[in-house]
Design an enzyme around this catalytic site. Structure first.
Site, PDB file in Angstrom:
ATOM      1  N   SER A 106       0.820  -1.210   0.000  1.00 31.92           N
ATOM      2  CA  SER A 106       0.000   0.000   0.000  1.00 31.92           C
ATOM      3  C   SER A 106       0.852   1.257   0.000  1.00 31.92           C
ATOM      4  O   SER A 106       0.310   2.358   0.038  1.00 31.92           O
ATOM      5  CB  SER A 106      -0.913   0.000   1.235  1.00 31.92           C
ATOM      6  OG  SER A 106      -0.157  -0.164   2.420  1.00 31.92           O
ATOM      7  N   HIS A 127      -2.640  -3.175  -5.505  1.00 33.80           N
ATOM      8  CA  HIS A 127      -3.089  -2.917  -4.141  1.00 33.80           C
ATOM      9  C   HIS A 127      -4.603  -3.095  -4.022  1.00 33.80           C
ATOM     10  O   HIS A 127      -5.386  -2.269  -4.512  1.00 33.80           O
ATOM     11  CB  HIS A 127      -2.686  -1.490  -3.739  1.00 33.80           C
ATOM     12  CG  HIS A 127      -3.138  -1.091  -2.375  1.00 33.80           C
ATOM     13  ND1 HIS A 127      -3.480   0.199  -2.050  1.00 33.80           N
ATOM     14  CD2 HIS A 127      -3.328  -1.823  -1.247  1.00 33.80           C
ATOM     15  CE1 HIS A 127      -3.842   0.247  -0.785  1.00 33.80           C
ATOM     16  NE2 HIS A 127      -3.773  -0.968  -0.280  1.00 33.80           N
ATOM     17  N   GLU A 139      -5.854  -0.718  -6.860  1.00 31.03           N
ATOM     18  CA  GLU A 139      -4.967   0.376  -7.238  1.00 31.03           C
ATOM     19  C   GLU A 139      -3.711  -0.221  -7.887  1.00 31.03           C
ATOM     20  O   GLU A 139      -2.986  -0.990  -7.252  1.00 31.03           O
ATOM     21  CB  GLU A 139      -4.604   1.163  -5.978  1.00 31.03           C
ATOM     22  CG  GLU A 139      -3.795   2.410  -6.187  1.00 31.03           C
ATOM     23  CD  GLU A 139      -3.553   3.122  -4.857  1.00 31.03           C
ATOM     24  OE1 GLU A 139      -3.662   4.348  -4.830  1.00 31.03           O
ATOM     25  OE2 GLU A 139      -3.239   2.440  -3.849  1.00 31.03           O
ATOM     26  N   ASN A 177      -3.558   5.808  -0.062  1.00 33.85           N
ATOM     27  CA  ASN A 177      -2.936   6.030   1.246  1.00 33.85           C
ATOM     28  C   ASN A 177      -2.207   7.360   1.349  1.00 33.85           C
ATOM     29  O   ASN A 177      -1.952   7.845   2.451  1.00 33.85           O
ATOM     30  CB  ASN A 177      -2.004   4.869   1.590  1.00 33.85           C
ATOM     31  CG  ASN A 177      -2.779   3.661   2.074  1.00 33.85           C
ATOM     32  OD1 ASN A 177      -3.765   3.797   2.787  1.00 33.85           O
ATOM     33  ND2 ASN A 177      -2.356   2.481   1.675  1.00 33.85           N
TER      34      ASN A 177
END
Length: 279
Positions: A106, A127, A139, A177
């Site tokens: 991440s 991800h 992602e 993130n």
């Protein structure tokens, strides 16, 4: 998250091999998958026949040698660059030249992970969001060496699994993130400074911004240790003081209060919550 990824792949008809370092961890993973499939069948989201067939497609093994003939490998270990690089070095040796190596990281650089292999053009970030069977997003992050063919194959797999794809440059934290973890970190600063109680911070964000879960509760769900690791990647990778991890977050992790999986984080969890998180 590895269990969730394995589950959706098997449910979609793919043969899956789950690898972990011990038989006990693999047993926990299979228990988690069985419970998840049972919940989906009880809700009517999945037929019992499909669930049984999915379980039949999953094998487990403690040796990475079992991945020698895999077409696609998704790594989902702890968010630690050194551990991931070591795994990618091993995967590079045991897998075929055509195997795509994806990381569920991440926050960690895909370019660095790819550089640990002899085929960096076949390394990519993939991800998934947690819980994997329910969240729609995947992602994708391309490293400096990631080929267009690898990207298109990974995108095709994500879409085959029923996911929507967002594409990010290979930057610390990628997209999700880069935005989410600083918000969680700021919530910890508010808690540490006494701006509000944990309950009011979470209520404010849930009801004020229409989020399904407040940032502190979400941090417990993700794991405070994981949140801290990502925050450190952002801080070190971007070199900006605004990404400095909150001392209270660090203190909770030092105390072992890492969230739901430990039974205590910002909030206290009963034994059933703790058991579910660990399995």
């Amino acid at each position: 998250m590895g269990s969730g990824i394995a589950q959706i792949c098997a449910t979609k008809g793919l043969d899956v091999l789950i690898n972990d370092r011990s038989a006990d961890l693999l047993d926990r993973s299979m228990q988690s998958i069985r419970k998840s499939l049972q919940r989906l069948t009880q809700k009517g989201s999945l037929s019992k026949e499909t669930a049984d067939e999915a379980l039949g497609r999953i094998r487990t093994e403690t040796s990475l040698e079992g991945l020698r003939h895999a077409d696609f490998v998704i790594e989902a270990v702890v968010e630690d660059e050194a551990i991931k690089r070591n795994i990618f070095q091993t995967l590079d040796k045991v897998t075929s030249v055509h195997t795509i190596l994806a990381s569920n990281t991440s926050s960690i650089s895909i370019t660095k992970l790819g550089a640990a292999t002899s085929k960096p053009h076949r390394v990519i970030g993939m991800h998934f969001m947690n819980p994997v069977p329910l969240m729609k997003l995947v992602e994708l992050a391309r490293g400096q060496h990631t080929s267009g063919q690898t990207f298109e194959a990974c995108k095709g797999l994500a879409e085959f699994l029923g996911k929507d794809v967002a594409t990010s440059q290979d930057r610390p934290g990628f997209l999700v993130n880069r935005v989410l973890i600083p918000m969680i970190n700021e919530a910890f600063f508010c808690l540490m400074e006494g701006v509000g109680s944990a309950e009011d911070i979470d209520k404010g964000m849930r009801l004020g911004t229409n989020q399904p879960m407040g940032p502190l509760r979400l941090a417990d769900f993700i794991g405070l240790d994981t949140c801290l690791s990502i925050m450190k990647v952002l801080h070190n990778g971007l070199g900006d003081s605004k990404y400095r991890p909150c001392p209270l977050l660090q203190s909770y992790v030092d105390a072992g209060w890492v969230g739901q999986k430990a039974g205590k984080g910002v909030y206290q969890y009963d034994q059933e919550h703790q058991k579910d998180a660990r399995t």
